[in-house]
Scaffold this motif. Structure first.
Motif: not given
Length: 305
Positions: A1-8, A29-37, A62-69
């Protein structure tokens, strides 16, 4: 098992609402759909008291983005004198039919020990925008063997049985000028996810140097159960590790293989893990230094579990 850290990933410095000063404790986590959690977290005010809000994350390429708070708490602190009057932190989110259940840790300050933390339950019927307590007292009330700590951190509904892995313990121990909570990881079953037995079974004990193992996040892939959790010693705060099992009750501990650099957000601590798969990619989300005072980060798994 190898994890690649991406940071904050979620940085509280520029994204928290006015009612919260810092931290994004124990992202659940609560998964909302295949791309959003959606991650439910404990946001602290100026007095350090936590209320539950959420952060929405989306996989974009290939990246993750904050889309709402969340603009306001989805679960506030309890009434004066109740078990959760000094903070609420989510510990597990479960979909069940048309409702969403939030198992949470309720904090109460008392005079002779640092705090009590017991497990509550709140339910949402509006898609997770707000939660109402199932009851004002804990669903995981203290017992003879779990006097101070009793919180469900992973709850799975399998074969019509609600299966819970939880943290339980009864005391603090002295270490220099500090007092350290002592608890381990236990297992129990419930017919409805609300009524729990008085006693569970210890499934992961503290090693000789540890004073706690906690926040078990159980994830099933194929025929194998994976438990990601934190381990604390007297000299080193939480570090992530994991264990594997074929029956979910007998576990073999493993090294998670994360590396830490002095400048990382998790250089001193890594805690409160969760696993989410989005579009075939497995992500590990977790808090860093000072129990997530800066927010939460993530790593990406090479290959699959």
């Amino acid at each position: 098992m190898k994890w690649i850290k991406k940071g904050l990933l979620f940085n509280v410095a520029d994204q928290l609402p006015d009612w919260a000063k810092d931290s994004a404790l124990q992202p659940c986590p609560l998964k909302l759909n295949e791309t959003t959690v959606r991650f439910y977290c404990g946001f602290r005010d100026e007095q350090g008291v936590s209320r539950v809000g959420y952060v929405d994350i989306q996989k974009q390429g290939h990246s993750l983005q904050v889309i709402g708070v969340s603009e306001k708490p989805v679960l506030n602190i309890g009434s004066d004198g109740c078990f959760d009057d000094n903070g609420v932190v989510p510990s597990c989110i479960v979909r069940h039919g048309s409702e969403i259940r939030m198992y949470y840790a309720g904090y109460q300050l008392v005079k002779k020990v640092r705090f009590l933390v017991l497990g509550g339950l709140a339910i949402s019927t509006d898609g997770g925008e707000s939660f109402i307590r199932y009851q004002e007292n804990p669903v995981l009330e203290r017992t003879q063997d779990e006097l101070l700590f009793r919180v469900a951190h992973s709850v799975l509904l399998e074969n019509n049985t609600w299966r819970a892995w939880y943290g339980g313990g009864s005391y603090f121990e002295k270490h220099g000028e500090r007092t350290l909570p002592v608890y381990d990881i236990r297992y129990m079953e419930s017919p409805d996810g609300i009524s729990f037995p008085q006693q569970g079974t210890v499934v992961l004990e503290n090693a000789v140097t540890e004073h706690r193992v906690g926040r078990p996040f159980v994830y099933k892939a194929g025929g194998t159960y994976y438990m990601f959790f934190g381990s604390s010693t007297k000299d080193v705060p939480y570090r992530l590790t994991y264990a594997v099992s074929t029956d979910s009750k007998t576990w073999t501990r493993k090294d998670i293989g994360l590396e830490y650099q002095p400048s990382d957000f998790d250089s001193e601590m890594s805690a409160y893990p969760s696993i989410v798969e989005l579009e075939g990619t497995t992500f590990l989300f977790y808090n860093g230094n000072d129990y997530g005072a800066e927010g939460f980060g993530y790593a990406v798994l090479e290959g699959s579990l």
